[in-house]
Design a protein around this motif. Structure first.
Motif, PDB file in Angstrom:
ATOM      1  N   ARG A  13      -4.512   1.217  -5.942  1.00 18.62           N
ATOM      2  CA  ARG A  13      -4.853   1.381  -4.523  1.00 18.62           C
ATOM      3  C   ARG A  13      -5.761   2.576  -4.293  1.00 18.62           C
ATOM      4  O   ARG A  13      -6.659   2.537  -3.463  1.00 18.62           O
ATOM      5  CB  ARG A  13      -3.574   1.540  -3.690  1.00 18.62           C
ATOM      6  N   ASP A  29       0.810  -1.219   0.000  1.00 12.90           N
ATOM      7  CA  ASP A  29       0.000   0.000   0.000  1.00 12.90           C
ATOM      8  C   ASP A  29       0.845   1.272   0.000  1.00 12.90           C
ATOM      9  O   ASP A  29       0.296   2.377   0.000  1.00 12.90           O
ATOM     10  CB  ASP A  29      -0.967  -0.002   1.177  1.00 12.90           C
ATOM     11  N   GLU A  77      -7.949   4.066  -6.469  1.00 15.19           N
ATOM     12  CA  GLU A  77      -9.292   3.828  -6.987  1.00 15.19           C
ATOM     13  C   GLU A  77      -9.947   2.617  -6.328  1.00 15.19           C
ATOM     14  O   GLU A  77     -11.154   2.458  -6.381  1.00 15.19           O
ATOM     15  CB  GLU A  77      -9.248   3.611  -8.503  1.00 15.19           C
ATOM     16  N   GLY A  78      -9.115   1.759  -5.721  1.00 22.76           N
ATOM     17  CA  GLY A  78      -9.658   0.546  -5.117  1.00 22.76           C
ATOM     18  C   GLY A  78     -10.144  -0.447  -6.147  1.00 22.76           C
ATOM     19  O   GLY A  78     -11.122  -1.163  -5.919  1.00 22.76           O
ATOM     20  N   THR A  79      -9.484  -0.491  -7.300  1.00 25.46           N
ATOM     21  CA  THR A  79      -9.935  -1.359  -8.377  1.00 25.46           C
ATOM     22  C   THR A  79      -8.815  -2.278  -8.843  1.00 25.46           C
ATOM     23  O   THR A  79      -7.631  -2.016  -8.625  1.00 25.46           O
ATOM     24  CB  THR A  79     -10.407  -0.534  -9.584  1.00 25.46           C
TER      25      THR A  79
END
Length: 122
Positions: A53, A29, A55-57
């Motif tokens: 990380r 991260d 966008e969380g996609t």
């Protein structure tokens, strides 16, 4: 100095599975995004899967969608590869980017691993 070290490659028959690992010297991260790339013999390197990380996609190359899964845990990045095909034969490497411009781009990534060989026989 950030280090990325891949493992888990090997030889497998078509239809088989492998799980690749990439261990980083810092938490995953810490990076904006991180990707698996592959380079088949005599061909261009391509991005296989990317975790963004911010966008969380997660995103995948069309050729591996539904067969490969990228995941992360602390300092580890994984690539679960199922239903392997001979055309998946390549050197697989992980690379991390510190900015959006580097996501999915080998040349614009900030840190690179040495790679692990995957060979799929028919």
């Amino acid at each position: 100095q950030v280090q990325l070290v891949e493992s888990g490659g090997g030889s497998v028959q078509a239809g088989g599975s492998l799980r690749l690992s990439c261990v980083a010297s810092v938490p995953i991260d810490s990076f904006y995004c991180i990707s698996w790339f592959r380079q088949p013999p005599g061909k261009e390197r391509e991005a296989v899967a990317t975790i963004d990380r911010i966008e969380g996609t997660s995103s995948y190359a069309d050729s591996v969608k539904g067969r490969f899964t990228i995941s992360k845990d602390k300092q580890y990045l994984y690539l679960q590869m199922n239903s392997l095909k001979p055309e998946d034969t390549a050197m697989y490497s992980c690379a991390a980017a510190s900015a959006r411009s580097g996501c999915g781009s080998w040349s614009r990534s900030a840190f690179w691993g040495q790679g692990t060989q995957v060979t799929v026989s028919s």
